[in-house]
Design an enzyme around this catalytic site. Sequence first.
Site, short mmCIF file in Angstrom:
data_model
loop_
_atom_site.label_atom_id
_atom_site.label_comp_id
_atom_site.label_asym_id
_atom_site.label_seq_id
_atom_site.Cartn_x
_atom_site.Cartn_y
_atom_site.Cartn_z
CG HIS A 1 -2.87 3.44 2.56
ND1 HIS A 1 -3.51 3.12 1.39
CD2 HIS A 1 -2.92 2.32 3.33
CE1 HIS A 1 -3.92 1.87 1.44
NE2 HIS A 1 -3.57 1.36 2.61
CG ASN B 1 -6.62 -0.57 2.01
OD1 ASN B 1 -6.01 -0.24 0.99
ND2 ASN B 1 -5.99 -0.96 3.11
CB CYS C 1 -0.94 0.00 1.19
SG CYS C 1 -2.10 -1.38 1.17
#
Length: 316
Positions: free
Chosen positions: A237, A267, A112
Amino acid sequence: MTSTRGMAVTGLGTALPPTVLTNADLEQTLDTSDAWITERTGIRERRVDGSTGELAVQAARAALADAGVEAESVDLLILATETPDALMPATSASVAGELGLRCGSFDLNAACAGFTYGLVIAERLVAGGLDRILLVGSDSMWSITDHDDRNTAVLFGDGAGALVLEATADDSAGVLGWDAGTDGTLGSVLACDIGGTIRMDGQTVFKKAVRVVVESCAAALEKAKLAGDDVDVFAPHQANVRIIDASARRLGIPGDRCAVVLDRTGNTSAGSIPLALADARERGRLHDGAIVLVSGFGAGMTWASAVLRWASQPIP
Ligand code: COA
């Protein structure tokens, strides 16, 4: 961190697959509730059933059109992803083929945090002489999620974002400071074997994430000689709104300067920061000269943060 050429973000594009999966949909198949997911994560819905390559192509096309540049003029493609369509060839190669690029390309896997690593690498390559880089973050996290596991199925979705990064004569534009780190001893807290699905110790990830985002952002800000209050747009993020809120609070960044899209996307790993940047731009917050802080963290665990002075114009 000084260079004679700056870096401008001349194009921005995003892509989400059409299939929407709401918390109410998940209530039908899992022992969970909309109230729990919203309260503990901030996520209300996510997009699923996308493919990394297709989403990357779509986002890249939108970014190239936004910049008003032809695919043939791109000097390098960097595709940040942890969900490649195949082990080989690299997904960046098929994306380059679809787009009609005539340049080098490579996949970058820093989970990520991949998009932020890509941004820092791109800035150094622009400083070193490349004129135009296409940076894409694209992931199809739903494809590696166990749809029956409420621990992870409520969190992840598919999505992509792309930036066209170009050299600019304004050497104060681009990355002003950055920081990166890895703690490989935490590999097992967030992992997925080849052909398998995500395993996660959510609480350990949560605690570590807040700590490293704060420390890493503080280090990047210090290198840029700036403080949290100088940040106009914080685009972290998009994993959990509580991680974003806790990090922003500790960094002294007012809540209304945080870009948040996870309520609509979940996500999306490497796609999440460019999706957040696009949302901030749509809201009119990414003006030239704005100080933008991005920070990614994920499996590894690995993380990276970068402070940018935003510019949207290339060398004339
Ligand atoms: N729906 C309903 N209840 C759930 C649930 C779900 N989807 N998932 C867990 N629960 C339950 C647990 O079983 C536990 O029940 P118990 O108290 O009876 O034992 C309770 O909710 C609390 O669980 P806990 O794990 O303490 O919740 P939490 O507040 O830590 O939230 C996460 C869980 C996963 C949302 C949170 O830890 C998180 O976001 N971690 C980071 C994950 C992440 O960002 N991963 C990707 C990084 S790139």
